[in-house]
Design a protein around this motif. Structure first.
Motif: not given
Length: 435
Positions: A400-416
């Protein structure tokens, strides 16, 4: 579909290197519904940045851009800027082994060499005699660091000479880094810097038993402290440069773009220090009803960068992005404990600013990183989309507009560096399609 891709190269001071590149961008947007702005992080050459951009665009095409409406005809602005390499080997010499003194000495020299280089353009020769002389004076102190307070003081003073004090801020302890007595700074950086990597089922990388695991910079002593000081100075240099390129260069280009295409939606997307770059861009743009979204992929700046009164007194360096609605679309942030580069780099700030810094780097640490924890102390946080989800089964995000979404990615991003995969592209697609 992608209607066109346009490289624009910026100097270390945030100046456009070739204005013809900007003209081609402005002329090439006539048939586009949106502009996606991509900013890479720490790289040494154009090939790495190009690979990142090509892979992310391919992933976007795999997950499927909208067939019509928002995002259906998208142009891409590919930012090239002279970032420095900030290697994990420098942050954790010897893989974290407490006995890796030889690796520490090599990492210290490598960190000083990085500070010595100051390329004007990405991939250019960065030799600078003035910086070289300063670094050489710091390097000359190394053998006496264990026994001489004068050597430790001179080392710190020379390193500080390389830094712009106007970029200091409380959210990453950089102000303390510049102000602390040199001997006190060495004392704070002398001990180990353990980092809590992961909790819950599966645990951290290499911790097959699950639960919590500690890894980090486990060396002690004056030379370890000197390496950490040099690494923090490299971070400081990169944050200063990313800010300059974002607020002067990219914001300047987008200001010109708004004069010609006033309502085209812009999607600022940055990886690593490029996350700081695009956030600085958003902060420099005037508030507008023209659509603007912000996507931060493993961003290398403070998790309090967007915060309101994170310590009861200070706002984050980029609070105006949200407080003054410089961004009126969604702010989407990926974060994971798998990101050792951000997870280890940012606890250095805790060593500077805190006397007792246990369990460094997590969301409870005042000086954690955005790419590890997401945005903290941010009243605009929306928890309805808490995860960066896999593409099987497909997921459609309800941003949604003007909101912040912290997407925890432990299962989908392996490294930096794992930020161009289809899972990331799926979230990016849905941030773009929101109108």
């Amino acid at each position: 579909m992608i209607t066109g891709q346009f490289e624009i190269e910026f100097t270390k001071d945030g100046l456009v290197h070739d204005d013809n590149q900007v003209v081609r961008l402005l002329d090439g947007l006539a048939d586009s519904t949106d502009l996606l702005v991509l900013a890479h992080g720490w790289n040494n050459d154009k090939a790495e940045a190009t690979t990142l951009y090509d892979t992310l665009i391919t992933s976007l095409e795999v997950v499927g851009l909208p067939e019509n409406g928002s995002g259906s005809r998208m142009a891409v602005m590919r930012v090239l800027w002279p970032s420095k390499r900030f290697a994990l080997e420098s942050l954790i010499p010897g893989g974290g082994a407490a006995s890796a003194t030889a690796a520490n000495d090599a990492a210290l020299l490598a960190a000083l060499t990085q500070l010595e280089q100051d390329p004007v353009l990405l991939g250019a020769d960065g030799s600078d005699p003035t910086r070289g002389n300063i670094v050489e004076r710091a390097r000359a102190q190394i053998e006496d660091l264990d026994t001489s307070a004068d050597a430790r003081r001179e080392f710190v003073l020379q390193i500080r000479t390389l830094l712009d004090p106007s970029q200091a801020h409380e959210d990453d302890a950089s102000r303390e880094f510049l102000d602390l007595d040199p001997e006190k700074l060495f004392q704070k950086f002398t001990g180990e810097v353990p980092v809590l990597l992961s909790t819950g089922p599966g645990g951290a990388a290499g911790n097959t038993g699950g639960g919590a695991a500690f890894l980090g910079d486990l060396l002690s002593g004056a030379k370890a402290a000197a390496r950490r000081i040099a690494n923090f100075a490299t971070y400081y240099t990169m944050k200063t440069r990313a800010g300059a390129v974002g607020q002067t260069g990219v914001a300047g280009v987008l200001g010109r773009l708004r004069e010609k295409h006033s309502q085209i939606p812009i999607h600022l997307t940055g990886h690593s220090f490029g996350g700081r770059l695009v956030t600085a861009t958003a902060a420099a743009l005037p508030p507008s009803d023209a659509p603007l979204s912000l996507i931060l992929l493993q961003a290398a700046f403070s998790h309090n960068g967007l915060a309101q009164r994170f310590d009861g007194q200070h706002d984050g360096a980029f609070r105006t992005v949200l407080g003054e609605r410089r961004v009126n679309g969604p702010v989407v942030i990926t974060h994971t404990k798998n990101d050792l580069a951000v997870g280890v780099a940012y606890p250095l700030a805790s060593r500077i600013a805190r006397d007792n810094a246990a369990a460094l780097g997590d969301q409870n640490d005042p000086y954690g990183g955005m790419g590890r924890n997401g945005a903290q102390h941010t009243p605009e946080l929306d928890r309805t989309e808490p995860l960066l989800r896999k593409v099987t089964p497909p997921h459609q995000y309800t941003f949604t507009h003007s909101k912040v979404f912290n997407l925890q990615a432990d299962a989908t991003i392996t490294d930096h560096g794992d930020v161009a995969n289809p899972a990331v592209a799926q979230a990016l697609r849905d941030a773009i399609r929101l109108r």
